[in-house]
Enzyme design. Structure first.
Site, PDB file in Angstrom:
ATOM      1  CG  ASP A   1      -1.916   6.001   0.123  1.00 21.07           C
ATOM      2  OD1 ASP A   1      -1.335   6.905  -0.652  1.00 21.07           O
ATOM      3  OD2 ASP A   1      -2.941   5.603  -0.219  1.00 21.07           O
ATOM      4  CB  CYS A   2       0.994   1.760   4.444  1.00 20.10           C
ATOM      5  SG  CYS A   2       1.746   0.945   5.965  1.00 20.10           S
ATOM      6  N   GLY A   3       3.336   4.006   5.425  1.00 18.81           N
ATOM      7  CA  GLY A   3       4.863   4.114   5.671  1.00 18.81           C
ATOM      8  C   GLY A   3       5.602   2.784   5.869  1.00 18.81           C
TER       9      GLY A   3
ATOM     10  CG  ASN B   1      -1.886   1.083   1.327  1.00 15.71           C
ATOM     11  OD1 ASN B   1      -1.640   2.059   0.418  1.00 15.71           O
ATOM     12  ND2 ASN B   1      -2.872   1.456   2.151  1.00 15.71           N
TER      13      ASN B   1
ATOM     14  NE  ARG C   1       5.626   6.189   2.132  1.00 19.05           N
ATOM     15  CZ  ARG C   1       4.638   6.462   3.039  1.00 19.05           C
ATOM     16  NH1 ARG C   1       3.379   6.285   2.614  1.00 19.05           N
ATOM     17  NH2 ARG C   1       4.774   7.090   4.173  1.00 19.05           N
TER      18      ARG C   1
END
Length: 140
Positions: free
Chosen positions: A10-12, A8, A15
């Site tokens: 948008d997920c730290g 995802n 990432r």
């Protein structure tokens, strides 16, 4: 080395995990699981390979987990799969598969346990937490 990440962007945590994979010298197959949700069978394969229960693979934060009553111990795996199928955000992330193993990489540095080349050099997470220092020592 073949690596797949259910990601995802948008997920730290997701990432950071992908960054560690790339820093190990591997370009992973990236599956944005919210756009291309895994099938029920695939979810069960990932969970089984990671050695966790389906309930352990549920994401509670920033999801409809509470509203759907998924914490109720009477909910069956079938109930949980139906919920994930309807709302893929309920599947925790990132799941990573490598020839070494499969893990739900929370925290992100769990990925180092299943990379063929875990000596990735210095690495600092987006939030500033140092995972591997300048001398190559894993701090977490």
């Amino acid at each position: 080395m073949s690596v797949t990440i259910y990601h995802n962007p948008d997920c730290g945590t997701s990432r950071n995990t992908l960054a560690m994979i790339r820093q190990s010298g591997v370009e992973a197959t990236v599956i944005e699981y919210l756009k291309t949700p895994p099938s029920r069978d695939r979810i069960l394969e990932l969970v089984s390979a990671a050695g966790i229960s389906l309930r352990d693979a549920l994401r509670k934060k920033d999801t409809p987990y509470e509203e759907l009553g998924l914490g109720d111990p009477a909910k069956t795996d079938e109930d949980l799969l139906e919920a994930i199928e309807a709302q893929p955000i309920l599947l925790n992330r990132p799941f990573v598969e490598t020839p070494v193993g499969t893990r739900l990489c929370r925290p992100s540095e769990v990925v180092l346990d299943i990379l063929e080349n875990p000596d990735i050099g210095p690495f600092t997470k987006e939030d500033g937490e140092v995972i591997i220092d300048a001398e190559g020592k894993r701090l977490v």
